[in-house]
Enzyme design. Structure first.
Site, PDB file in Angstrom:
ATOM      1  N   ILE A 186       0.839  -1.196   0.000  1.00 52.47           N
ATOM      2  CA  ILE A 186       0.000   0.000   0.000  1.00 52.47           C
ATOM      3  C   ILE A 186       0.878   1.252   0.000  1.00 52.47           C
ATOM      4  CG2 ILE A 186      -1.873   1.210   1.139  1.00 52.47           C
ATOM      5  CD1 ILE A 186      -2.540  -1.642   0.046  1.00 52.47           C
ATOM      6  N   GLU A 217      -1.511  -1.410 -10.037  1.00 52.19           N
ATOM      7  CA  GLU A 217      -2.733  -0.961 -10.735  1.00 52.19           C
ATOM      8  C   GLU A 217      -3.040  -1.852 -11.935  1.00 52.19           C
ATOM      9  OE1 GLU A 217      -3.742   0.883  -8.704  1.00 52.19           O
ATOM     10  OE2 GLU A 217      -2.172   2.180  -7.961  1.00 52.19           O
TER      11      GLU A 217
END
Length: 391
Positions: free
Chosen positions: A169, A369
């Site tokens: 993250i 992503e």
């Protein structure tokens, strides 16, 4: 002898396709980064340090959530945001990653799916760089398959209890608020988890060989109690987080062009000043072939990004087009960075020159992503009408 081209994007005259405002924004961001970031990027990478003191300056310049409207956000066009991402990643992918996660994931999740109270509480501070956000979707065992995430949110009276772990993250260790996605009895839902909430902890991931000038963390939720007001009321199902990912992927397909352009600029400067066998490296045919191939790659990637940006501003952009842009531009950017490193020879393995740093960073960009495989299958599904994601 003609003067060497200092900006490879001038080869196909990209500027002629930009408006005065777009050029002004790009120039403003570039000048700021040349002064406050570019000289220090190698040291940030070498030390594995993210320049947190730069965050309020990024906010003051209007770069945080710049493509969002209201709540202190700049409200720029998609192309203007993309050009800013291009300049940011020309310095370092870690810097662009911060801006992408802050604006296109954390802020966008609140802007698109949050309540008015949530927007008023967080967005003005995040736009100003006074608060940092992160986006907790990926898990240790579920990266490309978020539909099967293990993080759970269960009702307990009027509250929610969250348990689970998120991994890889960006901004996690420095975030003031995390958008966390979890399974509930009625499907995937999003929750805002402020730092300091009991049971919510973070652990930074060390020993990275890529994105070193970026904070990458694990989020741990152990019986985290949240009120109903912490749930993003308009986020229902997997389309909630996926809508945010498409925003981030859009910035990436512009950003990758910046990393490739900077790599090529470095190689061009070296090739026209470094002398071997009595003449500049750039005077050899094989070197010119490398430079010409990579200049065409950077230019076509930039034109692709601009076309996709125009589609987004027209409200006509489809998810598979974002996948095509991210897949192509990141793949080409890595190839450019690696080829440019060969022009630099042994000097290219030091942090004095940017191509190998960009190549290492882009390995992460290639993966996050949506991996290349995921984007290939997204494009394949659009072409054939057949879903190949599951066996």
């Amino acid at each position: 002898m003609a003067s060497p081209m200092t900006d490879p994007l001038a080869l196909l005259d990209l500027d002629s396709s930009l408006s005065d405002t777009e050029r002004d924004i790009r120039s403003t961001v570039s000048a700021f980064l040349d002064d406050r970031a570019r000289p220090f990027a190698p040291a940030w990478y070498d030390s594995g340090t993210f320049p947190r003191d730069l965050v309020p300056e990024l906010g003051k310049l209007g770069l945080l959530g710049m493509h969002l409207d209201g709540y202190g956000c700049a409200g720029t066009s998609a192309v203007e945001y993309g050009l800013a991402c291009l300049e940011l990643e020309s310095v370092d992918s870690g810097l662009r990653s911060f801006v992408s996660v802050q604006g296109s994931l954390a802020m966008f999740s609140i802007w698109r799916h949050g309540s008015e109270e949530q927007k008023q509480e967080w967005l003005p501070r995040m736009a100003a760089g006074e608060a940092i956000g992160c986006f907790g979707l990926t898990e240790p065992d579920h990266g490309s398959d978020p539909a099967n995430m293990r993080t759970r949110a269960v009702r307990d009276g009027a509250d929610w209890i969250l348990n689970g772990t998120k991994m890889w993250i960006t901004n996690g260790g420095i975030a003031d608020v995390a958008t966390v996605w979890a399974q509930t009895e009625s499907g995937i839902r999003g929750f805002l988890v402020p730092r300091g909430t009991p049971g919510f902890t973070t652990r930074d991931i060390k020993n990275k060989l890529s994105l070193r000038a970026s904070v990458t963390s694990e989020l741990v939720l152990e019986d985290v109690r949240l009120p109903e007001a912490a749930r993003l009321p308009l986020a229902e199902g997997l389309k909630g987080p996926l809508s945010c990912l498409n925003e981030a992927r859009f910035g990436i397909l512009f950003g990758a062009v910046g990393a490739a352009r900077d790599s090529l600029r470095s190689a061009l400067a070296y090739a026209t000043t470094r002398t071997q066998f009595g003449r500049p490296l750039g005077g050899f045919q094989l070197t010119q072939q490398k430079l010409a191939d990579r200049a065409l790659s950077v230019s076509t990637s930039a034109l692709l990004a601009l076309h996709i940006g125009r589609l987004k501003d027209a409200g006509a952009l489809r998810p598979e087009q974002i996948s095509a842009g991210k897949l192509h531009n990141v793949r080409e950017a890595i190839a450019t960075a690696r080829e440019c490193r060969t022009i630099l020879g042994g000097s290219g393995i030091t942090s004095e020159y940017s191509p190998l740093r960009h190549a290492a960073n882009l390995e992460s960009v290639l993966t996050y992503e949506g991996t290349s495989e995921i984007h290939l299958l997204t494009v394949g599904r659009a072409l054939t009408g057949l879903n190949a994601f599951a066996g």
